[in-house]
Design an enzyme around this catalytic site. Structure first.
Site, PDB file in Angstrom:
ATOM      1  N   SER A 146     145.327  39.140  45.583  1.00 14.13           N
ATOM      2  CA  SER A 146     146.611  38.427  45.657  1.00 14.13           C
ATOM      3  C   SER A 146     147.506  38.972  44.554  1.00 14.13           C
ATOM      4  O   SER A 146     147.012  39.412  43.501  1.00 14.13           O
ATOM      5  CB  SER A 146     146.391  36.929  45.430  1.00 14.13           C
ATOM      6  OG  SER A 146     147.640  36.273  45.281  1.00 14.13           O
ATOM      7  N   TYR A 156     143.086  30.529  39.711  1.00 16.20           N
ATOM      8  CA  TYR A 156     143.239  31.219  41.005  1.00 16.20           C
ATOM      9  C   TYR A 156     143.501  32.717  40.758  1.00 16.20           C
ATOM     10  O   TYR A 156     142.849  33.581  41.339  1.00 16.20           O
ATOM     11  CB  TYR A 156     144.393  30.591  41.804  1.00 16.20           C
ATOM     12  CG  TYR A 156     144.635  31.270  43.128  1.00 16.20           C
ATOM     13  CD1 TYR A 156     143.801  31.051  44.214  1.00 16.20           C
ATOM     14  CD2 TYR A 156     145.702  32.165  43.289  1.00 16.20           C
ATOM     15  CE1 TYR A 156     144.014  31.690  45.432  1.00 16.20           C
ATOM     16  CE2 TYR A 156     145.922  32.805  44.490  1.00 16.20           C
ATOM     17  CZ  TYR A 156     145.076  32.566  45.558  1.00 16.20           C
ATOM     18  OH  TYR A 156     145.290  33.208  46.751  1.00 16.20           O
TER      19      TYR A 156
HETATM   20  N1  LIG Z   1     148.602  32.620  51.974  1.00 14.87           N
HETATM   21  C1  LIG Z   1     149.033  33.278  50.888  1.00 14.87           C
HETATM   22  O1  LIG Z   1     150.189  33.156  50.455  1.00 14.87           O
HETATM   23  C2  LIG Z   1     148.096  34.214  50.160  1.00 14.87           C
HETATM   24  C3  LIG Z   1     148.648  35.097  49.224  1.00 14.87           C
HETATM   25  C4  LIG Z   1     147.800  35.961  48.545  1.00 14.87           C
HETATM   26  C5  LIG Z   1     146.442  35.950  48.815  1.00 14.87           C
HETATM   27  N2  LIG Z   1     145.939  35.084  49.727  1.00 14.87           N
HETATM   28  C6  LIG Z   1     144.509  35.116  49.972  1.00 14.87           C
HETATM   29  O2  LIG Z   1     144.299  35.387  51.348  1.00 14.87           O
HETATM   30  C7  LIG Z   1     143.114  34.731  51.801  1.00 14.87           C
HETATM   31  C8  LIG Z   1     143.424  33.825  52.954  1.00 14.87           C
HETATM   32  O3  LIG Z   1     144.496  32.976  52.627  1.00 14.87           O
HETATM   33  P1  LIG Z   1     145.019  31.890  53.665  1.00 14.87           P
HETATM   34  O4  LIG Z   1     146.365  31.471  53.248  1.00 14.87           O
HETATM   35  O5  LIG Z   1     144.785  32.373  55.053  1.00 14.87           O
HETATM   36  O6  LIG Z   1     143.990  30.700  53.284  1.00 14.87           O
HETATM   37  P2  LIG Z   1     143.324  29.559  54.147  1.00 14.87           P
HETATM   38  O7  LIG Z   1     142.970  28.469  53.212  1.00 14.87           O
HETATM   39  O8  LIG Z   1     144.186  29.247  55.338  1.00 14.87           O
HETATM   40  O9  LIG Z   1     141.988  30.248  54.708  1.00 14.87           O
HETATM   41  C9  LIG Z   1     140.859  30.405  53.929  1.00 14.87           C
HETATM   42  C10 LIG Z   1     139.649  30.309  54.820  1.00 14.87           C
HETATM   43  O10 LIG Z   1     138.489  30.488  53.985  1.00 14.87           O
HETATM   44  C11 LIG Z   1     137.504  29.564  54.397  1.00 14.87           C
HETATM   45  N3  LIG Z   1     136.562  29.301  53.315  1.00 14.87           N
HETATM   46  C12 LIG Z   1     136.773  28.592  52.157  1.00 14.87           C
HETATM   47  N4  LIG Z   1     135.647  28.560  51.421  1.00 14.87           N
HETATM   48  C13 LIG Z   1     134.701  29.258  52.124  1.00 14.87           C
HETATM   49  C14 LIG Z   1     133.347  29.583  51.872  1.00 14.87           C
HETATM   50  N5  LIG Z   1     132.705  29.157  50.773  1.00 14.87           N
HETATM   51  N6  LIG Z   1     132.694  30.333  52.791  1.00 14.87           N
HETATM   52  C15 LIG Z   1     133.310  30.750  53.925  1.00 14.87           C
HETATM   53  N7  LIG Z   1     134.588  30.472  54.207  1.00 14.87           N
HETATM   54  C16 LIG Z   1     135.279  29.738  53.320  1.00 14.87           C
HETATM   55  C17 LIG Z   1     138.285  28.334  54.823  1.00 14.87           C
HETATM   56  O11 LIG Z   1     137.505  27.492  55.670  1.00 14.87           O
HETATM   57  C18 LIG Z   1     139.486  28.952  55.530  1.00 14.87           C
HETATM   58  O12 LIG Z   1     139.247  29.152  56.898  1.00 14.87           O
HETATM   59  C19 LIG Z   1     142.553  34.027  50.557  1.00 14.87           C
HETATM   60  O13 LIG Z   1     141.644  34.904  49.903  1.00 14.87           O
HETATM   61  C20 LIG Z   1     143.781  33.817  49.692  1.00 14.87           C
HETATM   62  O14 LIG Z   1     143.438  33.678  48.332  1.00 14.87           O
HETATM   63  C21 LIG Z   1     146.738  34.213  50.405  1.00 14.87           C
END
Ligand SMILES: NC(=O)c1ccc[n+]([C@@H]2O[C@H](COP(=O)([O-])OP(=O)(O)OC[C@H]3O[C@@H](n4cnc5c(N)ncnc54)[C@H](O)[C@@H]3O)[C@@H](O)[C@H]2O)c1
Length: 250
Positions: A146, A156
């Site tokens: 991220s 985070y």
């Molecule tokens: N959305 C953003 O703005 C953003 C920006 C930068 C990075 N990210 C990263 O992208 C990734 C996805 O983000 P998102 O917004 O789709 O998040 P989200 O919360 O919608 O999805 C995360 C998924 O991970 C699963 N999860 C959580 N803990 C788990 C575990 N122990 N084992 C297996 N699965 C597990 C959840 O059930 C969920 O389906 C993450 O790594 C997040 O840090 C997101």
């Protein structure tokens, strides 16, 4: 015309929703057999079914990325279904329902649990999966970082700094096996999790982006497929920001 990921098997963690769902669906559309690995059974099964309904191949396996036993069981299920694994996307994280607290005060058990998923999860999964990728003669691992790694963002961001470090170190440890390890660093992306986390503050975030709009999960897909495919055959140890121009590094 053959699809880009025909005969390839790719595991996507955290694929039950958000960015992981977009990765899984794009891979399914490009001919991969996709393993949807997530804690969330209902949404994970929905994603796998939607990939199949669209003509793709997918299997949901309930997986906790923080657990070696769960990771090993996922690998067993993937190999039983599809005969091997070529790629891994370490996308799962605790994000949408993450606690707001400071490093200096966060409950220690919560902090350890958080890091075990958001940082160590990528290592737990890589340790479980890489022997299968090795048997295929090589492949690709994509970690989800991220831009928070480059900004003030507490534990985070610290976990994402760890993901970047894992990406550098594992690229060297696995490079001799022709396994490439790279990361994507998304900027603020419009998922349900971000709407919960950022709320109205998202509008202010957008003002600071060169491209003046939130990312969509689909905006991440091009980089992910590039890094998983042979188009990036001499790219490893890299962290690619896909962030609408949120961060610049000279
Ligand atoms: N959305 C953003 O703005 C953003 C920006 C930068 C990075 N990210 C990263 O992208 C990734 C996805 O983000 P998102 O917004 O789709 O998040 P989200 O919360 O919608 O999805 C995360 C998924 O991970 C699963 N999860 C959580 N803990 C788990 C575990 N122990 N084992 C297996 N699965 C597990 C959840 O059930 C969920 O389906 C993450 O790594 C997040 O840090 C997101």
């Amino acid at each position: 015309m053959s699809k880009r990921f025909e005969n390839k098997v790719v595991v996507v963690t955290g694929a039950a929703q958000g960015i992981g769902e977009a990765y899984a669906k794009a891979l399914g559309a490009e001919g991969a057999s996709v393993v949807v690995a997530d804690l969330n059974v209902e949404s994970g099964e929905r994603v796998a079914q939607e990939i199949e309904s669209a003509g793709g191949t997918a299997l949901f396996v309930r997986t906790d990325v923080a657990s070696h036993e769960s990771a090993a069981a996922m690998v067993e299920a993937a190999v039983a279904a599809y005969g091997g694994i070529d790629g891994l996307v370490n996308n799962a994280a605790i994000y949408g329902d993450m606690a707001f607290d400071l490093l200096i005060s966060v409950d220690w058990d919560y902090y350890k649990k958080f890091m075990s998923v958001n940082m160590d999860g990528a290592l737990v999964m890589t340790r479980a999966v890489y022997p299968e990728i090795r048997k295929r003669g090589g492949g690709s691992i994509v970690n989800q970082s991220s831009t928070a790694a480059y900004l003030y963002s507490g534990f985070y961001g610290l976990a994402k700094v760890g993901v970047n470090g894992l990406t550098h170190q594992l690229a060297h440890e696995l490079g001799g096996l022709q396994i490439r390890v790279n990361a994507i660093a998304p900027g603020p992306t419009d998922t349900a999790a971000t709407r919960t986390q950022a709320g109205d503050a998202a509008k202010d975030l957008v003002k600071g982006l060169a491209l003046k709009r939130m990312g969509q999960p689909e905006d991440m897909v091009g980089a992910c497929l590039f890094l998983l495919s042979d188009e990036s055959s001499w790219v490893t140890g890299q962290i690619i920001a896909v962030d609408g121009g949120q961060t610049f590094r000279a």
